[in-house]
Design an enzyme around this catalytic site. Structure first.
Site, PDB file in Angstrom:
ATOM      1  N   ASP A  36       0.832  -1.203   0.000  1.00 27.54           N
ATOM      2  CA  ASP A  36       0.000   0.000   0.000  1.00 27.54           C
ATOM      3  C   ASP A  36       0.870   1.258   0.000  1.00 27.54           C
ATOM      4  O   ASP A  36       0.613   2.201  -0.751  1.00 27.54           O
ATOM      5  CB  ASP A  36      -0.910  -0.034   1.244  1.00 27.54           C
ATOM      6  CG  ASP A  36      -1.729   1.223   1.396  1.00 27.54           C
ATOM      7  OD1 ASP A  36      -2.778   1.321   0.732  1.00 27.54           O
ATOM      8  OD2 ASP A  36      -1.317   2.116   2.164  1.00 27.54           O
ATOM      9  N   LYS A  96       1.305   4.251  -3.016  1.00 24.87           N
ATOM     10  CA  LYS A  96       1.120   5.682  -2.768  1.00 24.87           C
ATOM     11  C   LYS A  96       2.390   6.462  -3.141  1.00 24.87           C
ATOM     12  O   LYS A  96       2.314   7.549  -3.702  1.00 24.87           O
ATOM     13  CB  LYS A  96       0.752   5.913  -1.298  1.00 24.87           C
ATOM     14  CG  LYS A  96      -0.669   5.429  -0.985  1.00 24.87           C
ATOM     15  CD  LYS A  96      -0.935   5.336   0.504  1.00 24.87           C
ATOM     16  CE  LYS A  96      -2.372   4.926   0.788  1.00 24.87           C
ATOM     17  NZ  LYS A  96      -2.584   4.551   2.209  1.00 24.87           N
TER      18      LYS A  96
END
Lengths: 431, 431
Positions: A201, A205
């Site tokens: 994750d 990003k």
């Protein structure tokens, strides 16, 4: 006053927050855009579950066409998440003339090029403030207010689950597994927290921030990534003794050889803003060549904070600002100049290394010798035996001086293959 | 590629930074707006002094008409500062059809209504990111990304000079006068630092933030204001012993009785982001009802950081985003709903009080009695005598529980009129 119609796809946690704001704060939103904003459709597979928001009749549907085919709906929020069907849904929305707001970092990091090209070909916009850092207006700051800058550096904590787990370990002296269980119990971590704790994750990003802020274009899979799933209580204790906290950092840094990019648990000096971000909060520190140091922090997740970013994007889209920003940034566009990425093997830095070894004479010398042959010089060593019994393994912790990433990896590979070494070496960066 | 012409009025520190960016980073700025940006005119009384920027011939002028009368110049940056002639200059620029970018907090806090009404009547925009917090994109965040929120609270350090002085006092144990002298020597404080240290600059910035974020409309003179010019070394020491640092805070807080507003040196808990802002850095902490806590920090002053905000506004203006934001916010507009301001006398909070008194029996009891009669209960007391000689005065420090501002002021007035009290009571808020 005119009315503008919007729709929402994906009625989970964030979708519920968006619906609460749009139905609960009609006057505020009308003032912010100069028109009444009507959430006419919410599409979700599950049309039965009670989300605690009272919806007008006919709003909730499981039929996507009710949105795509309604030409009065100009802006649609995608909160399905993941790659498919989110990708197909967004492409089809753009084709039917909708502007899109999304919180989907996995999709943008993986298919940004396709999604943004499609938006350009249909003369629509895609906004994604909620994809990184929840309520923190970091996409907006880089896209607009900081445009006079060339970014030199970015350091970010953008995964609240990992930061919560690390904070638990530090504050309560618990080990990793206990902290994960506590995070799950409190709803900060999912039943399967793999994508958070293994750094996926965070790296997705970072790929988005690095494209937006530094102009690099790459597969997020190519960014070196270490998660927090190897961090143990001893690491937290030893880091603290040296004046550091451990944080899962996403880093982008401009160097003469290109942009350095990585995600790694990192020892950051106590008393820096990054070290002081606790629990599920997020932070993004940006260094611009003219602005200098800028720090943005806030809630990186949660129903209402993330909905704040989504509704902010929706307001931006309805007002027409989003389209101006989208057009000028030309994100993932073919003509956009591409910045060079530094070869990860050439990244230099200090490291924290933890080995679990047989407790017998010569082991420390053997490991230190391998580090030396890879041009890694040692700043400090700690040896600790968990158990007094003769054949229990010992923990060795090395803090290194600055070395090349390639050398560090090669040395660790060699060390991990030694007969006297148990398990894999734990490595973290040191700021 | 098209060219857009811009101009600059006021060629001081920030103006020099703006010129450096526009002449030194032509390519970057052209990419950011999709057109070449040409700084065709810089107007300043002083056309002789070397600012270290090489200008093309005919750019520098002392004739304002060279800008007003050039219909090709669409956007003008005002960096003259102060009320006049800045006010007349901006009004005349708007009348001749220019969009305006300004860093002038004193002017906006004092004549915002007149300036913004004029811009609306000529269908132009005024942007002012650089007026508050230097490079920190706080005006942008509140104006755009956080628009889904109703703000509940704002706490800010927006004067770098004061924060530098307080940091010096804390780190080096120096008294106020020495710290001011050091700030002047290093260029952080002007020869006459009155507007900074007496809180005027901070209160003007708070008036702008409070209008933008909370919808209050008021004379900045009506905001209760205490500067840092009464802070002494003993205050820093005592605050630290209690776990606090002293910061000059601007505060706005929504309450059921209206918005509380004040500027005061404030004891803030060590380990909070606000307490950890050092030297000339600024911070703005915003609590939105949906976003939650948002913290923005960065360089609040200086040539390039402030120029970063100015050029950001210029880009926003050229792209047309600034006009959209300006129109929808309707700042200082007559139709804008006005939020109630809480009567300052009704604001409640804890206080730190320092008295210099005669060292004789009964004095402490007398002061404590007056506080009690004003319903101010005492949390702790420290008595200290600077000098062992019998007739030297003693310092008394009280930390109070929560009390009404009106009661606190009345009690201090009474105490200050006592024969046994030397000088004026020093009062700070406690977070």
């Amino acid at each position: 006053m005119d009315t503008v119609k919007v729709a929402l796809i994906g009625f989970g946690t964030i979708g519920t927050g968006v619906a609460k704001i749009l139905f609960g704060q009609r006057e505020r939103i009308a003032r912010a855009v100069g028109r009444n904003v009507e959430l006419t459709r919410i599409c979700d597979k599950d049309t039965q579950r009670d989300r605690g928001v009272k919806l007008p009749p006919d709003v909730l549907t499981d039929d996507l066409n009710a949105i795509s085919n309604d030409s009065e709906i100009s802006t649609v929020v995608e909160l399905v998440g993941g790659i498919e069907p989110a990708r197909s849904i967004i492409l089809s929305l753009l084709k039917s003339g909708k502007n899109v707001v999304t919180a989907n970092k996995a999709l943008l990091a993986t298919h940004g090029s396709e999604i943004f090209d499609a938006a350009r070909s249909y003369n629509r916009s895609v906004s994604f403030e909620a994809a990184v850092g929840g309520a923190i207006p970091v996409i907006n700051a880089i896209s607009t207010a900081l445009q006079a800058n060339e970014l030199r550096q970015l350091q970010a904590i953008v995964n609240g689950t990992c930061n919560f787990i690390l904070t638990q370990m530090e504050e309560h002296g618990t080990n990793y597994a206990t902290a994960v269980a506590e995070a799950q119990r409190l709803g900060y971590a999912e039943a399967n927290p793999a994508m958070d704790v293994n750094g996926t994750d965070t790296v997705q990003k970072l790929a988005i921030l690095a494209h937006l802020g530094f102009g690099v274009k790459l597969n997020w899979q190519d960014i070196p990534r270490t998660g927090i799933d190897t961090v143990e209580a001893i690491d937290i204790v030893y880091a603290k003794r040296l004046g550091y906290r451990i944080k899962l950092l996403a880093v982008a840094e401009a160097t003469p050889d290109g942009i350095e990019l990585y995600v790694s648990p990192t020892l950051v000096k106590i008393d820096t803003p990054v070290a002081n971000v606790r629990d599920s909060f997020n932070i993004v520190r940006i260094v611009g060549d003219v602005a200098g140091d800028i720090v943005l922090q806030g809630r990186g997740a949660g129903e209402l904070p993330t909905a704040s970013a989504v509704v902010g994007d929706m307001i931006d889209t309805i007002l027409g600002r989003a389209k101006i920003t989208f057009d000028i940034l030309n994100l993932w566009g073919k003509e956009r100049p591409v910045t060079k990425i530094k070869n990860p093997a050439e990244i230099c830095g200090k490291n924290y290394l933890r080995f679990l070894v047989e407790d017998r004479p010569g082991v420390l010398a053997e490991i230190a010798g391998i580090l030396g042959r890879h041009k890694i010089s040692i700043a400090s060593v700690l040896q600790q035996q968990d158990n007094e019994s003769d054949d229990s393994p010992a923990t060795l912790i090395f803090m290194t001086h600055i070395s090349r990433e390639g050398d560090t990896i090669a040395a660790i590979d060699t060390i991990d293959s030694l007969a006297c070494v148990r398990g894999k070496t734990v490595r973290m960066r040191v700021e």
